[in-house]
Design an enzyme around this catalytic site. Structure first.
Site, PDB file in Angstrom:
ATOM      1  N   ARG A  28       7.044  -1.252  -1.344  1.00 32.96           N
ATOM      2  CA  ARG A  28       6.612  -2.063  -2.483  1.00 32.96           C
ATOM      3  C   ARG A  28       7.408  -3.365  -2.589  1.00 32.96           C
ATOM      4  O   ARG A  28       7.695  -3.820  -3.705  1.00 32.96           O
ATOM      5  CB  ARG A  28       6.759  -1.279  -3.803  1.00 32.96           C
ATOM      6  CG  ARG A  28       5.856  -0.070  -3.910  1.00 32.96           C
ATOM      7  CD  ARG A  28       4.457  -0.501  -4.287  1.00 32.96           C
ATOM      8  NE  ARG A  28       3.541   0.628  -4.331  1.00 32.96           N
ATOM      9  CZ  ARG A  28       3.091   1.175  -5.451  1.00 32.96           C
ATOM     10  NH1 ARG A  28       3.482   0.716  -6.605  1.00 32.96           N
ATOM     11  NH2 ARG A  28       2.247   2.175  -5.392  1.00 32.96           N
ATOM     12  N   ARG A  32       5.705  -6.597  -8.622  1.00 32.97           N
ATOM     13  CA  ARG A  32       6.023  -7.094  -9.952  1.00 32.97           C
ATOM     14  C   ARG A  32       7.456  -7.518 -10.218  1.00 32.97           C
ATOM     15  O   ARG A  32       7.719  -8.286 -11.132  1.00 32.97           O
ATOM     16  CB  ARG A  32       5.603  -6.052 -10.994  1.00 32.97           C
ATOM     17  CG  ARG A  32       4.113  -6.007 -11.172  1.00 32.97           C
ATOM     18  CD  ARG A  32       3.699  -4.803 -11.980  1.00 32.97           C
ATOM     19  NE  ARG A  32       3.957  -3.583 -11.230  1.00 32.97           N
ATOM     20  CZ  ARG A  32       3.590  -2.378 -11.628  1.00 32.97           C
ATOM     21  NH1 ARG A  32       3.008  -2.225 -12.788  1.00 32.97           N
ATOM     22  NH2 ARG A  32       3.824  -1.330 -10.885  1.00 32.97           N
ATOM     23  N   ARG A  41      -0.183 -13.449 -10.366  1.00 30.64           N
ATOM     24  CA  ARG A  41      -1.030 -12.467 -11.041  1.00 30.64           C
ATOM     25  C   ARG A  41      -1.764 -13.075 -12.234  1.00 30.64           C
ATOM     26  O   ARG A  41      -2.844 -12.629 -12.600  1.00 30.64           O
ATOM     27  CB  ARG A  41      -0.166 -11.288 -11.492  1.00 30.64           C
ATOM     28  CG  ARG A  41      -0.964 -10.036 -11.774  1.00 30.64           C
ATOM     29  CD  ARG A  41      -0.100  -8.827 -11.865  1.00 30.64           C
ATOM     30  NE  ARG A  41       0.894  -8.966 -12.923  1.00 30.64           N
ATOM     31  CZ  ARG A  41       1.524  -7.947 -13.485  1.00 30.64           C
ATOM     32  NH1 ARG A  41       1.263  -6.713 -13.085  1.00 30.64           N
ATOM     33  NH2 ARG A  41       2.415  -8.139 -14.419  1.00 30.64           N
ATOM     34  N   ASP A  78      -3.646  -1.538  -0.930  1.00 27.58           N
ATOM     35  CA  ASP A  78      -3.379  -0.284  -1.633  1.00 27.58           C
ATOM     36  C   ASP A  78      -3.949   0.866  -0.806  1.00 27.58           C
ATOM     37  O   ASP A  78      -4.852   0.656   0.005  1.00 27.58           O
ATOM     38  CB  ASP A  78      -3.981  -0.278  -3.043  1.00 27.58           C
ATOM     39  CG  ASP A  78      -3.318   0.788  -3.907  1.00 27.58           C
ATOM     40  OD1 ASP A  78      -2.266   0.502  -4.500  1.00 27.58           O
ATOM     41  OD2 ASP A  78      -3.825   1.922  -3.944  1.00 27.58           O
ATOM     42  N   TYR A 155      -6.750  11.417  -5.460  1.00 23.39           N
ATOM     43  CA  TYR A 155      -7.363  10.348  -6.266  1.00 23.39           C
ATOM     44  C   TYR A 155      -8.874  10.529  -6.372  1.00 23.39           C
ATOM     45  O   TYR A 155      -9.461  10.389  -7.452  1.00 23.39           O
ATOM     46  CB  TYR A 155      -7.031   8.967  -5.697  1.00 23.39           C
ATOM     47  CG  TYR A 155      -5.660   8.492  -6.115  1.00 23.39           C
ATOM     48  CD1 TYR A 155      -5.388   8.212  -7.455  1.00 23.39           C
ATOM     49  CD2 TYR A 155      -4.641   8.350  -5.190  1.00 23.39           C
ATOM     50  CE1 TYR A 155      -4.125   7.801  -7.854  1.00 23.39           C
ATOM     51  CE2 TYR A 155      -3.377   7.937  -5.584  1.00 23.39           C
ATOM     52  CZ  TYR A 155      -3.125   7.672  -6.917  1.00 23.39           C
ATOM     53  OH  TYR A 155      -1.878   7.279  -7.308  1.00 23.39           O
TER      54      TYR A 155
HETATM   55  O1  CP3 Z   1       4.827  -2.015  -0.165  1.00 22.52           O
HETATM   56  C1  CP3 Z   1       4.139  -3.027  -0.382  1.00 22.52           C
HETATM   57  O2  CP3 Z   1       4.641  -4.138  -0.730  1.00 22.52           O
HETATM   58  C2  CP3 Z   1       2.649  -2.970  -0.177  1.00 22.52           C
HETATM   59  C3  CP3 Z   1       2.000  -2.734  -1.386  1.00 22.52           C
HETATM   60  C4  CP3 Z   1       1.536  -1.385  -1.832  1.00 22.52           C
HETATM   61  C5  CP3 Z   1       0.783  -1.272  -3.028  1.00 22.52           C
HETATM   62  N1  CP3 Z   1       0.364   0.017  -3.147  1.00 22.52           N
HETATM   63  C6  CP3 Z   1       0.496  -2.375  -3.941  1.00 22.52           C
HETATM   64  C7  CP3 Z   1       0.349  -2.038  -5.376  1.00 22.52           C
HETATM   65  C8  CP3 Z   1       1.616  -0.114  -1.263  1.00 22.52           C
HETATM   66  C9  CP3 Z   1       2.343   0.347  -0.003  1.00 22.52           C
HETATM   67  C10 CP3 Z   1       0.866   0.763  -2.097  1.00 22.52           C
HETATM   68  C11 CP3 Z   1       0.661   2.189  -1.795  1.00 22.52           C
HETATM   69  C12 CP3 Z   1       0.267   3.093  -2.883  1.00 22.52           C
HETATM   70  N2  CP3 Z   1      -0.642   2.886  -3.880  1.00 22.52           N
HETATM   71  C13 CP3 Z   1       0.740   4.414  -3.007  1.00 22.52           C
HETATM   72  C14 CP3 Z   1       1.701   5.065  -2.066  1.00 22.52           C
HETATM   73  C15 CP3 Z   1       3.084   4.631  -2.339  1.00 22.52           C
HETATM   74  C16 CP3 Z   1       3.745   5.434  -3.398  1.00 22.52           C
HETATM   75  O3  CP3 Z   1       4.139   4.815  -4.402  1.00 22.52           O
HETATM   76  O4  CP3 Z   1       3.886   6.635  -3.218  1.00 22.52           O
HETATM   77  C17 CP3 Z   1       0.129   4.984  -4.137  1.00 22.52           C
HETATM   78  C18 CP3 Z   1       0.371   6.363  -4.672  1.00 22.52           C
HETATM   79  C19 CP3 Z   1      -0.751   4.012  -4.678  1.00 22.52           C
HETATM   80  C20 CP3 Z   1      -1.651   4.145  -5.846  1.00 22.52           C
HETATM   81  C21 CP3 Z   1      -1.265   3.159  -6.878  1.00 22.52           C
HETATM   82  N3  CP3 Z   1      -1.657   1.832  -6.861  1.00 22.52           N
HETATM   83  C22 CP3 Z   1      -0.381   3.336  -7.968  1.00 22.52           C
HETATM   84  C23 CP3 Z   1       0.245   4.635  -8.359  1.00 22.52           C
HETATM   85  C24 CP3 Z   1      -0.238   2.084  -8.574  1.00 22.52           C
HETATM   86  C25 CP3 Z   1       0.750   1.728  -9.631  1.00 22.52           C
HETATM   87  C26 CP3 Z   1       0.352   1.723 -11.016  1.00 22.52           C
HETATM   88  C27 CP3 Z   1       1.396   0.845 -11.714  1.00 22.52           C
HETATM   89  O5  CP3 Z   1       0.982  -0.184 -12.272  1.00 22.52           O
HETATM   90  O6  CP3 Z   1       2.594   1.126 -11.614  1.00 22.52           O
HETATM   91  C28 CP3 Z   1      -1.049   1.169  -7.889  1.00 22.52           C
HETATM   92  C29 CP3 Z   1      -1.207  -0.270  -8.170  1.00 22.52           C
HETATM   93  C30 CP3 Z   1      -0.400  -1.124  -7.263  1.00 22.52           C
HETATM   94  N4  CP3 Z   1      -0.514  -1.118  -5.903  1.00 22.52           N
HETATM   95  C31 CP3 Z   1       0.567  -2.086  -7.641  1.00 22.52           C
HETATM   96  C32 CP3 Z   1       1.040  -2.673  -6.452  1.00 22.52           C
HETATM   97  C33 CP3 Z   1       2.029  -3.800  -6.322  1.00 22.52           C
HETATM   98  C34 CP3 Z   1       0.974  -2.421  -9.071  1.00 22.52           C
HETATM   99  C35 CP3 Z   1      -0.084  -3.167  -9.781  1.00 22.52           C
HETATM  100  C36 CP3 Z   1       0.116  -4.662  -9.806  1.00 22.52           C
HETATM  101  O7  CP3 Z   1       1.046  -5.226  -9.207  1.00 22.52           O
HETATM  102  O8  CP3 Z   1      -0.699  -5.328 -10.445  1.00 22.52           O
END
Ligand code: CP3
Length: 351
Positions: A28, A32, A41, A78, A155
């Site tokens: 990640r 944010r 954003r 994602d 999911y």
């Molecule tokens: O690592 C990186 O920089 C690449 C970006 C990345 C995102 N999602 C961007 C994202 C990666 C590797 C993921 C994988 C992902 N997505 C996982 C596996 C990693 C883990 O945490 O175990 C999972 C379970 C998801 C599903 C998902 N998508 C979740 C649980 C969330 C977060 C909800 C929240 O707001 O905290 C997302 C949204 C998401 N995907 C965000 C990011 C940066 C946050 C939303 C945003 O920035 O607007």
């Protein structure tokens, strides 16, 4: 594609070469906690826009590269991004994560899933990965990633994130044949997607089985491990030289089983001491991790001590320095900068 000394550090470490210092990146690492991301954003409020408009996704992926020069640059995307290509429509809600509009609950829905054609449904992936390779050259390694069958099924079936996984566990334990059918279809689609990412330029691919740690070890062997293997075997059959990394969150009770998946590198989280992980897995299993992301709230001295402690326990062969899971959104950006500076200043004498 033979082994070459001009290959970037992370790729060499993932292949098990002895290197001068451990390569470092963060899960990640785009997102944010970075002001540049929060600013962007505002202009692109929808996650799908940010991750599916190539110029925006390229920009976001490169924000941490420009700020910190990590040894790995991960595609901004994602794990649920490929689901619409299978006929599972979704969105990613601010602060909540993925939302699946019509959760998969019946055999009929599974039979009606579309054949996955990444060139058609995810054309932006190629543009993004090619641009990242072009931008970082051999100074860093470009990582692709996918969700694992169990986690994507969670999911698809639950319809959103869950604390208890009641809906998918109900399916697993009362109608296992249906779930196995879904897991098989997902595994085959994910394997196609990993190959596509590699063909588009990903040099290492990480598979996130984030929610497989919610299963008992016995059920991990039934619902997660066989499908991780199915993905890795299919990818290795055509792309044997690309290192594959596996992450399971909360994996302390599963490490030895994860090693049976066929992954080249296992991500270790902070619930296991790195020295214990090494002892349990043996010298031949490559590892990544495992600082608690919360360590980055500590003082610089504290962060430095934890890096040194982890690196000494992990050694300098088959090791990638990382957090044990994603960097937290509230993390001070200057502490992330300090983490990378310190890690990149390590040398063989320390290790
Ligand atoms: O690592 C990186 O920089 C690449 C970006 C990345 C995102 N999602 C961007 C994202 C990666 C590797 C993921 C994988 C992902 N997505 C996982 C596996 C990693 C883990 O945490 O175990 C999972 C379970 C998801 C599903 C998902 N998508 C979740 C649980 C969330 C977060 C909800 C929240 O707001 O905290 C997302 C949204 C998401 N995907 C965000 C990011 C940066 C946050 C939303 C945003 O920035 O607007």
């Amino acid at each position: 594609m033979g082994i070459s000394s001009t290959d970037p550090l992370l790729l060499r470490a993932a292949r098990g070469e002895v290197v001068d210092r451990p390569p470092v990146w963060m899960m990640r690492q785009a997102g944010r906690y970075m002001k540049a991301y929060r600013d962007l954003r505002e202009k692109y409020p929808s996650f799908r826009e940010r991750s599916e408009i190539p110029e925006v996704a390229i920009e976001v992926s490169l924000q941490p590269w420009r700020a910190f020069q990590p040894d790995g640059v991960i595609l901004f995307s994602d794990i649920v991004t490929p689901l619409p290509g299978l006929g599972i429509d979704m969105d990613i809600a601010e602060g909540k994560g993925p939302i699946i509009y019509s959760p998969i609950r019946t055999q009929e829905q599974i039979e009606n899933l579309r054949t996955f054609e990444p060139e058609e449904s995810l054309p932006f992936i190629k543009t993004i990965l090619q641009a990242l390779r072009q931008e970082v050259g051999n100074k860093s390694t470009v990582l692709g990633f996918v969700g694992a069958p169990w986690t994507l099924a969670a999911y698809a079936v639950e319809g959103k994130g869950s604390k208890t996984y009641s809906v998918i566990k109900n399916m697993a334990f009362s109608q296992p044949a249906i779930l196995h059918q879904l897991l098989t279809k997902l595994a085959d689609a994910i394997a196609i997607y990993v190959r596509y990412q590699i063909d588009c330029g990903a040099q290492v691919v990480q598979m996130f089985d984030s929610w497989a740690g919610q299963l008992s070890p016995q059920d991990y062997e039934i619902f997660a491990l066989p499908y991780q293997k199915r993905v890795f075997e299919q990818v290795k059959a055509t792309h044997p030289d690309t290192p594959l990394i596996l992450l399971v969150s909360g994996s302390a009770g599963l490490l030895e089983r994860m090693a049976q998946s066929g992954a080249d590198v296992l991500t270790i989280d902070w619930t296991v001491d790195m020295a214990d992980a090494r002892a349990r897995l043996g010298k031949n299993v490559k590892v990544q991790g495992n600082l608690d992301p919360g360590v980055l709230f500590g003082s610089k001295e504290f962060i430095r001590d934890r890096i040194l402690d982890t690196v000494r326990k992990a050694g300098n062969r088959g090791y990638i320095l990382n957090l044990g899971h994603g960097v937290l959104p509230e993390t001070p950006e200057e502490n992330v900068a300090f983490f990378f500076e310190t890690a990149k200043g390590l040398n063989a004498a320390v290790v």
